[in-house]
Design an enzyme around this catalytic site. Sequence first.
Site, mmCIF file in Angstrom:
data_model
loop_
_atom_site.group_PDB
_atom_site.id
_atom_site.type_symbol
_atom_site.label_atom_id
_atom_site.label_comp_id
_atom_site.label_asym_id
_atom_site.label_seq_id
_atom_site.Cartn_x
_atom_site.Cartn_y
_atom_site.Cartn_z
ATOM 1 C CB THR A 76 37.782 44.218 40.916
ATOM 2 O OG1 THR A 76 36.865 43.207 41.335
ATOM 3 C CG2 THR A 76 38.193 45.073 42.108
ATOM 4 C CD GLN A 184 27.134 38.119 37.817
ATOM 5 O OE1 GLN A 184 26.617 37.196 37.186
ATOM 6 N NE2 GLN A 184 27.980 37.906 38.809
ATOM 7 C CG HIS A 206 35.854 35.170 36.865
ATOM 8 N ND1 HIS A 206 35.119 34.672 37.912
ATOM 9 C CD2 HIS A 206 36.149 36.446 37.178
ATOM 10 C CE1 HIS A 206 34.974 35.626 38.818
ATOM 11 N NE2 HIS A 206 35.596 36.715 38.398
ATOM 12 C CB CYS A 329 33.029 40.084 46.890
ATOM 13 S SG CYS A 329 32.933 39.687 45.155
HETATM 14 C C1 LIG Z 1 32.215 39.393 39.628
HETATM 15 C C2 LIG Z 1 31.782 40.779 39.588
HETATM 16 C C3 LIG Z 1 32.713 41.824 39.695
HETATM 17 C C4 LIG Z 1 34.182 41.577 39.915
HETATM 18 O O1 LIG Z 1 34.747 41.018 38.768
HETATM 19 P P1 LIG Z 1 36.235 40.401 38.817
HETATM 20 O O2 LIG Z 1 36.539 40.158 37.383
HETATM 21 O O3 LIG Z 1 36.112 39.137 39.609
HETATM 22 O O4 LIG Z 1 37.119 41.402 39.443
HETATM 23 C C5 LIG Z 1 32.255 43.117 39.611
HETATM 24 N N1 LIG Z 1 30.960 43.380 39.431
HETATM 25 C C6 LIG Z 1 30.033 42.413 39.328
HETATM 26 C C7 LIG Z 1 28.611 42.766 39.106
HETATM 27 C C8 LIG Z 1 30.418 41.079 39.408
HETATM 28 O O5 LIG Z 1 29.499 40.120 39.322
#
Ligand SMILES: *Cc1c(COP(=O)(O)O)cnc(C)c1O
Length: 387
Positions: A76, A184, A206, A329
């Site tokens: 993010t 991802q 994560h 989210c």
């Molecule tokens: C999980 C995700 C995010 C956000 O990542 P964080 O590390 O949780 O802030 C952004 N873009 C995609 C495609 C995600 O899957």
Amino acid sequence: MNSSVYLDYAATTPVDARVAAAMAQCLTMEGAFGNPASTSHHYGQAAATLVDKARAQVAAGVGAGPDEVVWTSGATEANNLAIFGVAGYYRENGRHILTARTEHKAVLDPCRELERRGWRVTYLVPDRGGVIHPDQVAAALQADTVLVSIMHVNNEIGVVQDIAAIGAICRKHGGVKLHVDAAQSVGKCVIDFAGFGVDLMSLSAHKAYGPKGVGALLVARCGVHLQPLQFGGGQERGLRAGTVPTHQVVGMGLAFELARAAPPSEAERVAALRERLWQGLESLGGTMRNGDAKQSVPHLLNVSFAGVEGESLLAAVKGRLAVSTGSACTSAVQEPSYVLRALGRDAVLSESSLRFGLGRFTTEADIDTAVELVIQAVSRLRRISGL
Ligand SMILES: *Cc1c(COP(=O)(O)O)cnc(C)c1O
């Protein structure tokens, strides 16, 4: 909790035990607890050595150089730094941005904010399979386009975009920077930062068996500048001030190294499990698979079930099966998935969808349990609603 089947790996993954152990080593008096910026003593130097190693591990996993890694709190923050950073630095060059309807909120919301501040944003619509065709990007570029932001792997449907082809188009256009949200992608498909011709790429730990709260923005060493979002101690070449959290980046580094070391047979194993899941669910009838199956990672399956509501379906399997209706989210707001809507699904079908995320610890028995639970729930809900 442990009696339920976890199929929500696209929302987050558990931390690999080896990663957790390496992280713990950075926290205590006996370990490398020093501030990696305090290189005037041994404590800081020990931490700095570990941070350097983690930088190299992350870079090696994604085809980048260690000097191109800027640590952030996650994808993010990396997306925000990329989008506001480019918009701010190049504001005299132009105020047009190109992205897609199917992007993560962490790209769409910064773009909306820039629209409020006077930028123009074009949101490309994918085909019915969720694919953005590179010629769509070429056709939408304008003379004052400063940034193209297109994700690699979609978090709801698993569709992989052809980033190398989009990179080639941006190169040809000149002046436009390409940002890719690759949160991802790690451990699921090849990421080649340099080879793709990308300027900026967001990563997260994560989603790949590392800890929450850490990620990185890859910043190509040539040809791209950013206006920082935060100012302070000048860490990360002044692009992201703040003490680097040694334990977090060490966890991310090892998680990325482990992802790289996984044999190709792991992807085949997960692909076979996904097909088993799809075939089991398809037997219900009235099911539709979302996202182009030929152009997606094996770790995701998104299915619409005619005649049932996603939320009721989720409630019916809750406690036994951990899945979600869309991205984690947005699931607090109960609205149909905007990603599925962008694929041309109607509101009803978009609301009756489940996302199954498969991962390293998913077994055949998990899949069979999930199929059984969903079939029971869908059949019951359809009987009640009389459809
Ligand atoms: C999980 C995700 C995010 C956000 O990542 P964080 O590390 O949780 O802030 C952004 N873009 C995609 C495609 C995600 O899957």
